[in-house]
Motif scaffolding. Structure first.
Motif, PDB file in Angstrom:
ATOM      1  N   PHE A 282      39.289  54.635  61.684  1.00  0.00           N
ATOM      2  CA  PHE A 282      39.718  55.609  60.680  1.00  0.00           C
ATOM      3  C   PHE A 282      41.247  55.556  60.614  1.00  0.00           C
ATOM      4  CE2 PHE A 282      35.658  57.791  61.985  1.00  0.00           C
ATOM      5  CZ  PHE A 282      35.008  57.624  60.772  1.00  0.00           C
ATOM      6  N   LEU A 283      41.781  54.932  59.582  1.00  0.00           N
ATOM      7  CA  LEU A 283      43.216  54.694  59.509  1.00  0.00           C
ATOM      8  C   LEU A 283      44.035  55.977  59.444  1.00  0.00           C
ATOM      9  CD1 LEU A 283      43.785  51.625  57.157  1.00  0.00           C
ATOM     10  CD2 LEU A 283      43.537  51.715  59.619  1.00  0.00           C
TER      11      LEU A 283
ATOM     12  N   ALA B  52      51.243  68.950  55.151  1.00  0.00           N
ATOM     13  CA  ALA B  52      52.200  68.871  56.257  1.00  0.00           C
ATOM     14  C   ALA B  52      52.798  67.467  56.372  1.00  0.00           C
ATOM     15  CB  ALA B  52      51.520  69.265  57.563  1.00  0.00           C
ATOM     16  N   GLN B  53      51.981  66.445  56.078  1.00  0.00           N
ATOM     17  CA  GLN B  53      52.446  65.057  56.129  1.00  0.00           C
ATOM     18  C   GLN B  53      53.317  64.697  54.932  1.00  0.00           C
ATOM     19  OE1 GLN B  53      49.305  62.170  56.305  1.00  0.00           O
ATOM     20  NE2 GLN B  53      49.025  62.371  58.510  1.00  0.00           N
ATOM     21  N   GLY B  54      53.122  65.404  53.823  1.00  0.00           N
ATOM     22  CA  GLY B  54      53.742  64.977  52.575  1.00  0.00           C
ATOM     23  C   GLY B  54      53.143  63.665  52.114  1.00  0.00           C
TER      24      GLY B  54
ATOM     25  N   ARG C 139      48.229  59.812  55.237  1.00  0.00           N
ATOM     26  CA  ARG C 139      48.947  58.542  55.386  1.00  0.00           C
ATOM     27  C   ARG C 139      48.188  57.611  56.335  1.00  0.00           C
ATOM     28  NH1 ARG C 139      54.292  58.481  53.690  1.00  0.00           N
ATOM     29  NH2 ARG C 139      55.159  60.512  53.071  1.00  0.00           N
ATOM     30  N   PRO C 140      48.017  56.342  55.981  1.00  0.00           N
ATOM     31  CA  PRO C 140      47.317  55.413  56.882  1.00  0.00           C
ATOM     32  C   PRO C 140      48.220  54.951  58.015  1.00  0.00           C
ATOM     33  CG  PRO C 140      48.093  54.246  54.945  1.00  0.00           C
ATOM     34  CD  PRO C 140      48.450  55.699  54.733  1.00  0.00           C
TER      35      PRO C 140
ATOM     36  N   TRP D 110      51.014  46.207  52.621  1.00  0.00           N
ATOM     37  CA  TRP D 110      49.661  45.711  52.321  1.00  0.00           C
ATOM     38  C   TRP D 110      48.634  46.821  52.515  1.00  0.00           C
ATOM     39  CZ3 TRP D 110      45.621  44.425  55.987  1.00  0.00           C
ATOM     40  CH2 TRP D 110      44.558  43.704  55.440  1.00  0.00           C
ATOM     41  N   VAL D 111      48.744  47.552  53.631  1.00  0.00           N
ATOM     42  CA  VAL D 111      47.829  48.664  53.886  1.00  0.00           C
ATOM     43  C   VAL D 111      48.018  49.759  52.840  1.00  0.00           C
ATOM     44  CG1 VAL D 111      47.255  50.525  55.500  1.00  0.00           C
ATOM     45  CG2 VAL D 111      47.633  48.208  56.362  1.00  0.00           C
ATOM     46  N   SER D 112      49.262  50.087  52.517  1.00  0.00           N
ATOM     47  CA  SER D 112      49.527  51.131  51.523  1.00  0.00           C
ATOM     48  C   SER D 112      48.947  50.766  50.162  1.00  0.00           C
ATOM     49  CB  SER D 112      51.033  51.363  51.395  1.00  0.00           C
ATOM     50  OG  SER D 112      51.557  51.915  52.584  1.00  0.00           O
TER      51      SER D 112
END
Length: 303
Positions: A179-180, A192-194, A202-203, A278-280
């Motif tokens: 689970f990224l 909270a992360q924005g 966010r991953p 790449w992940v984003s």
């Protein structure tokens, strides 16, 4: 079918059936645990394969119980061409512990039994802890930032655990679930992360690349799994009570750039940026897909 029962009664029966199913399959699994402790080399690998097959049958029986008890509508696509003898790294969005059951339903007997990273403290969970150990689930320490700041060597401990776990799989068929997001999605965590994504946190690219490099180029592909609950995610007890009316799942294979298997994520800033971008990119595509699937589900819901 017992779908006519009141929700609390249905939930109680389904919970008891799940517990009974666990106890039934725990007997042969514990026999294999004893054999695994006493064997080495190739024989130990064969025992691991047998145990994975037993675990897959346990999961399949859970799904059959759910199909019998619940009226959930399933819309699953993308598992038709998977290889039972392959090795896959699975990336899924995470909203509720019901996601684990959804993945059991999604892959069934069409793919190897999946394994996932779990906290080391869970090794002591009755019945399940020794089973997770024997099935070679990677146990992670998950040190706090404060602990790592006090002892920087702890930062590499989970990386080494990932490497050793993946190496143990050798040429065995396996799916490793990651689970990224690192935790279940909530709107509070999102804010909270924005997070730049509407439906996702966010991953965390580091865990993905370390598992990918540990498995090496024998990896068949990454499976990007998108799970959507059109009426919203619910808890385990609500799920047992039949309140999860519909689930939409989409699975797509993502090919990994060949140089990702060998780059230095920790020490090479340019390489790390490439991986993160790449992940984003596929995470943004997942976010858009969730919006699309939710809109489609709303259109299909009866007036």
């Amino acid at each position: 079918m017992l779908r006519f029962l009141p929700s609390p009664v249905c939930a109680t029966i389904m919970f008891l059936l799940f517990v009974l199913n666990l106890l039934v399959w725990a007997v042969p699994v514990y026999v294999m645990i004893l054999i695994k402790v006493l064997t080495r080399g190739g024989w130990r690998d064969r025992v691991s394969v047998i145990m994975s097959n037993l675990a897959q049958r346990w999961a399949r029986t859970n799904v059959l119980i759910g199909d019998w008890m619940l009226a959930t509508q399933w819309d699953i696509e993308g598992v038709e061409k998977l290889d039972l003898s392959g090795q896959y790294l699975v990336s899924a969005n995470h909203q509720t512990w019901n996601d684990i059951y959804v993945l059991m339903k999604t892959f069934g007997t069409d793919a190897p039994f999946f394994k996932f990273f779990i906290k080391k403290q869970l090794m002591w969970v009755p019945i399940l802890g020794p089973v997770w150990w024997a099935l070679d689930f990677p146990f992670m320490h998950r040190h706090s930032r404060e602990a790592i700041a006090a002892n920087p060597a702890l930062a590499t401990q989970d990386i080494e655990t990932t490497r050793r776990a993946c190496e143990r799989y050798g040429d065995q068929p396996v799916m490793i679930l990651n689970f990224l997001e690192g935790t279940r999605f909530t709107r509070a965590k999102h804010d909270a992360q924005g997070s730049p994504h509407h439906n996702l946190l966010r991953p965390k690219a580091g865990g993905l690349i370390f598992a990918l490099q540990a498995m090496g180029e024998k990896l068949s592909s990454i499976l990007d799994v998108t799970i959507v609950y059109p009426e919203g995610a619910c808890g385990f007890w609500q799920f047992f009570g039949g309140r999860m009316k519909r689930v939409v799942v989409r699975v797509r294979e993502i090919r990994v750039p060949s140089d990702f298997y060998h780059g230095d994520y920790a020490g090479d800033e340019a390489f790390r940026k490439r991986v993160q971008n790449w992940v984003s990119e596929f995470w943004s595509e997942k976010d858009q897909l969730i919006d699309s699937l939710r809109q489609q589900a709303r259109r299909e819901m009866p007036a």
